[in-house]
Design a protein around this motif. Sequence first.
Motif, PDB file in Angstrom:
ATOM      1  N   GLN A 134      12.402  -5.227   1.614  1.00 38.68           N
ATOM      2  CA  GLN A 134      11.634  -4.772   0.465  1.00 38.68           C
ATOM      3  C   GLN A 134      11.335  -3.272   0.539  1.00 38.68           C
ATOM      4  O   GLN A 134      11.267  -2.597  -0.501  1.00 38.68           O
ATOM      5  CB  GLN A 134      10.341  -5.578   0.348  1.00 38.68           C
ATOM      6  CG  GLN A 134      10.579  -7.029  -0.059  1.00 38.68           C
ATOM      7  CD  GLN A 134       9.290  -7.798  -0.258  1.00 38.68           C
ATOM      8  OE1 GLN A 134       8.221  -7.397   0.210  1.00 38.68           O
ATOM      9  NE2 GLN A 134       9.375  -8.918  -0.961  1.00 38.68           N
ATOM     10  N   THR A 135      11.148  -2.743   1.740  1.00 34.52           N
ATOM     11  CA  THR A 135      10.920  -1.302   1.882  1.00 34.52           C
ATOM     12  C   THR A 135      12.157  -0.520   1.480  1.00 34.52           C
ATOM     13  O   THR A 135      12.071   0.487   0.753  1.00 34.52           O
ATOM     14  CB  THR A 135      10.534  -0.967   3.335  1.00 34.52           C
ATOM     15  OG1 THR A 135       9.318  -1.652   3.676  1.00 34.52           O
ATOM     16  CG2 THR A 135      10.326   0.536   3.510  1.00 34.52           C
TER      17      THR A 135
ATOM     18  N   SER B 101       4.568   0.505   2.283  1.00 33.49           N
ATOM     19  CA  SER B 101       5.265  -0.774   2.178  1.00 33.49           C
ATOM     20  C   SER B 101       5.207  -1.544   3.487  1.00 33.49           C
ATOM     21  O   SER B 101       4.964  -2.759   3.505  1.00 33.49           O
ATOM     22  CB  SER B 101       6.722  -0.534   1.769  1.00 33.49           C
ATOM     23  OG  SER B 101       7.435  -1.755   1.749  1.00 33.49           O
TER      24      SER B 101
ATOM     25  N   PHE C  85       8.854 -12.293   8.508  1.00 36.87           N
ATOM     26  CA  PHE C  85       8.028 -11.189   7.998  1.00 36.87           C
ATOM     27  C   PHE C  85       8.691  -9.825   8.169  1.00 36.87           C
ATOM     28  O   PHE C  85       8.807  -9.065   7.193  1.00 36.87           O
ATOM     29  CB  PHE C  85       6.652 -11.194   8.660  1.00 36.87           C
ATOM     30  CG  PHE C  85       5.730 -10.133   8.133  1.00 36.87           C
ATOM     31  CD1 PHE C  85       5.020 -10.333   6.961  1.00 36.87           C
ATOM     32  CD2 PHE C  85       5.578  -8.916   8.802  1.00 36.87           C
ATOM     33  CE1 PHE C  85       4.168  -9.346   6.467  1.00 36.87           C
ATOM     34  CE2 PHE C  85       4.741  -7.931   8.307  1.00 36.87           C
ATOM     35  CZ  PHE C  85       4.035  -8.147   7.143  1.00 36.87           C
TER      36      PHE C  85
ATOM     37  N   VAL D 131      11.638  -9.538   5.708  1.00 36.01           N
ATOM     38  CA  VAL D 131      11.198  -9.405   4.315  1.00 36.01           C
ATOM     39  C   VAL D 131      10.668  -7.993   4.061  1.00 36.01           C
ATOM     40  O   VAL D 131      11.034  -7.329   3.079  1.00 36.01           O
ATOM     41  CB  VAL D 131      10.120 -10.453   3.980  1.00 36.01           C
ATOM     42  CG1 VAL D 131       9.500 -10.162   2.609  1.00 36.01           C
ATOM     43  CG2 VAL D 131      10.703 -11.850   4.003  1.00 36.01           C
ATOM     44  N   VAL D 132       9.805  -7.509   4.954  1.00 32.94           N
ATOM     45  CA  VAL D 132       9.211  -6.183   4.782  1.00 32.94           C
ATOM     46  C   VAL D 132      10.285  -5.100   4.851  1.00 32.94           C
ATOM     47  O   VAL D 132      10.288  -4.152   4.053  1.00 32.94           O
ATOM     48  CB  VAL D 132       8.124  -5.940   5.847  1.00 32.94           C
ATOM     49  CG1 VAL D 132       7.678  -4.481   5.826  1.00 32.94           C
ATOM     50  CG2 VAL D 132       6.933  -6.849   5.596  1.00 32.94           C
TER      51      VAL D 132
ATOM     52  N   THR E  26      -0.981  -4.876   7.968  1.00 28.55           N
ATOM     53  CA  THR E  26      -0.255  -5.352   9.141  1.00 28.55           C
ATOM     54  C   THR E  26      -0.874  -4.821  10.425  1.00 28.55           C
ATOM     55  O   THR E  26      -0.932  -5.518  11.446  1.00 28.55           O
ATOM     56  CB  THR E  26       1.220  -4.910   9.068  1.00 28.55           C
ATOM     57  OG1 THR E  26       1.785  -5.366   7.847  1.00 28.55           O
ATOM     58  CG2 THR E  26       2.019  -5.467  10.233  1.00 28.55           C
TER      59      THR E  26
ATOM     60  N   THR F 105       0.113  -6.301   3.485  1.00 21.80           N
ATOM     61  CA  THR F 105       0.286  -7.757   3.471  1.00 21.80           C
ATOM     62  C   THR F 105      -0.387  -8.311   2.223  1.00 21.80           C
ATOM     63  O   THR F 105      -1.387  -7.759   1.745  1.00 21.80           O
ATOM     64  CB  THR F 105      -0.319  -8.423   4.715  1.00 21.80           C
ATOM     65  OG1 THR F 105      -1.747  -8.221   4.725  1.00 21.80           O
ATOM     66  CG2 THR F 105       0.277  -7.834   5.987  1.00 21.80           C
TER      67      THR F 105
ATOM     68  N   ILE G 142       7.152  -6.909  -4.577  1.00 17.12           N
ATOM     69  CA  ILE G 142       6.482  -8.007  -3.875  1.00 17.12           C
ATOM     70  C   ILE G 142       6.373  -9.241  -4.771  1.00 17.12           C
ATOM     71  O   ILE G 142       6.572 -10.378  -4.318  1.00 17.12           O
ATOM     72  CB  ILE G 142       5.091  -7.552  -3.392  1.00 17.12           C
ATOM     73  CG1 ILE G 142       5.244  -6.498  -2.290  1.00 17.12           C
ATOM     74  CG2 ILE G 142       4.278  -8.741  -2.879  1.00 17.12           C
ATOM     75  CD1 ILE G 142       3.940  -5.901  -1.832  1.00 17.12           C
TER      76      ILE G 142
ATOM     77  N   VAL H  91       2.046 -12.294   9.128  1.00 19.49           N
ATOM     78  CA  VAL H  91       2.732 -11.223   9.848  1.00 19.49           C
ATOM     79  C   VAL H  91       3.394 -11.714  11.129  1.00 19.49           C
ATOM     80  O   VAL H  91       4.242 -11.025  11.701  1.00 19.49           O
ATOM     81  CB  VAL H  91       1.750 -10.081  10.191  1.00 19.49           C
ATOM     82  CG1 VAL H  91       1.166  -9.473   8.937  1.00 19.49           C
ATOM     83  CG2 VAL H  91       0.639 -10.574  11.116  1.00 19.49           C
TER      84      VAL H  91
ATOM     85  N   ASP I 202       7.245 -14.246   0.971  1.00 22.68           N
ATOM     86  CA  ASP I 202       5.901 -13.680   0.893  1.00 22.68           C
ATOM     87  C   ASP I 202       5.597 -12.825   2.114  1.00 22.68           C
ATOM     88  O   ASP I 202       6.317 -12.824   3.103  1.00 22.68           O
ATOM     89  CB  ASP I 202       4.848 -14.779   0.738  1.00 22.68           C
ATOM     90  CG  ASP I 202       4.808 -15.700   1.947  1.00 22.68           C
ATOM     91  OD1 ASP I 202       4.522 -15.208   3.049  1.00 22.68           O
ATOM     92  OD2 ASP I 202       5.065 -16.912   1.783  1.00 22.68           O
ATOM     93  N   ARG I 203       4.473 -12.108   2.017  1.00 20.62           N
ATOM     94  CA  ARG I 203       4.030 -11.205   3.079  1.00 20.62           C
ATOM     95  C   ARG I 203       2.710 -11.680   3.679  1.00 20.62           C
ATOM     96  O   ARG I 203       1.921 -10.866   4.147  1.00 20.62           O
ATOM     97  CB  ARG I 203       3.833  -9.802   2.514  1.00 20.62           C
ATOM     98  CG  ARG I 203       5.113  -9.064   2.146  1.00 20.62           C
ATOM     99  CD  ARG I 203       4.752  -7.791   1.414  1.00 20.62           C
ATOM    100  NE  ARG I 203       5.895  -6.886   1.300  1.00 20.62           N
ATOM    101  CZ  ARG I 203       5.937  -5.668   1.830  1.00 20.62           C
ATOM    102  NH1 ARG I 203       4.911  -5.211   2.519  1.00 20.62           N
ATOM    103  NH2 ARG I 203       6.999  -4.906   1.677  1.00 20.62           N
TER     104      ARG I 203
END
Length: 475
Positions: free
Chosen positions: A355-356, A46, A348, A351-352, A63, A50, A330, A343, A339-340
């Motif tokens: 979401q992880t 995750s 970023f 969000v990451v 990433t 990207t 995603i 980076v 969005d991803r």
Amino acid sequence: MLTTSHRWKSGSLPTPLELAALTGDRDRVIDLVRICSLLVVVAGHSIMLTVDTSDGAIHLGNTLAEVPILQPATWLLQVLPLFFFAGAAASTHGWMSRAPGDTPSAGHWLFTRTQRLLRPLGWYLGVVLVALAGLTTVGLDAAADVVARLGVQLLWFLGAYLLVLAVVPLLQRVRTSLHVAIALGTCWGSTALIDAVRLADGPSSLSYLNFLTVWTIPAVLGVAYTRRIVRPGTAAAVAIGALILDTALVQWGPYEVSLVTVPGQQLSNMSPPSLLLAGHAIVLCAGAIALRRTLASIAARPRVWWWVVLGNRGAMTLYLWHLPVLAAVIVLGAVMGLDRADVHSASFPIVVGVQTMLLVALMIPVVAMLSPLENRPLPWWDEPVASCAGRMRDLTLTAALVCLGVAVLMTSRYGLFGDGRTWLIFGIGCAATARVLALRRVRRRGADALPGGDASLQVSASRRSTTLDGSHRRR
């Protein structure tokens, strides 16, 4: 296999204290290492992914390729060697627990492991193929391409794992520290030689032998762990020495610092595995042996052990299904305007990170819902297996399963288009051939049966019993 006649209510699970009592004779470190390594893999995938859909197509990136300074973090995130370590350790425990003269032939033992591994894979591939057919039919070619490639990309692990399991019966001859040193030296030296040919523009196909030489290293240390061959202090010294050597290979050698494949690399450490990854496997697995007592104290806590048991019950479900769940997370984020793609944007990492955490949380109900498929025997495929057979038949069975491992590796490489489909069909043929070779004539139900086992724990609630089917069953 640990079985109790204690009756649980339908669909219920034992409490932490009850479960601790049921599994008191297990080596909990093995199960803790296995599930923790898978959780790190899930989180790592995750963090590194990207996704850019700005031009209407789906572009998947990494990433680490856009922020190279993060690549050393892969020395912490690349923990799959620990899964091979745990699998070999559990298998060795099974071999050691058998009565003298009760050891199955190698090929038939290997098939019992393959039964358990391919059961969840069959369900997963069925869903992927249906999804691919549906997307292709409605003309969503970009999404179909992603499913065809990404849907089977992680299957390389199962192919490599099958190849290593084929070697585990031979590794049971490892009984002394000298044997361990010879086995590790052989694997490490072979990998170095293959890499030298690889770097000298030799045959590219030769480098794929590293899938066996590199991933056998954690298996050797798994055997050493279970047989208590290597002392913790010695293991710590070996881990430190291997880490120093790995650092030198990066600093003055031809190897990239990233232990996962990153776009733009001149020499991948993962596909095929490299000498640097071989050294990393030694660092991790020797480190696990050195930390044995600490890990055992952690796993001894009833609440921790409860989660470890439930996680191992659906270990392969967790591994196979986390990418589809990540894709859903995603897509949901994209619909919400998150969005991803960039980076370098301030949002970023947030969000990451969110979401992880959401992915890990969602995998709990997903594993709870799908793991019964992983643990439920299938007609014909899970019928009893002969405990032994003639030498030629057993060798043929082993060869069929090795070919199956190669087929899974190649399917993951090519995806579900073109050559990938050919390899998939070939793999299905190998699996069917192996099943026929492993069949036995049943004179009385249950005699000589070796039902498919796995290194994971299974907890199945029924009207009459609760069964914990794990790595320490007699295989």
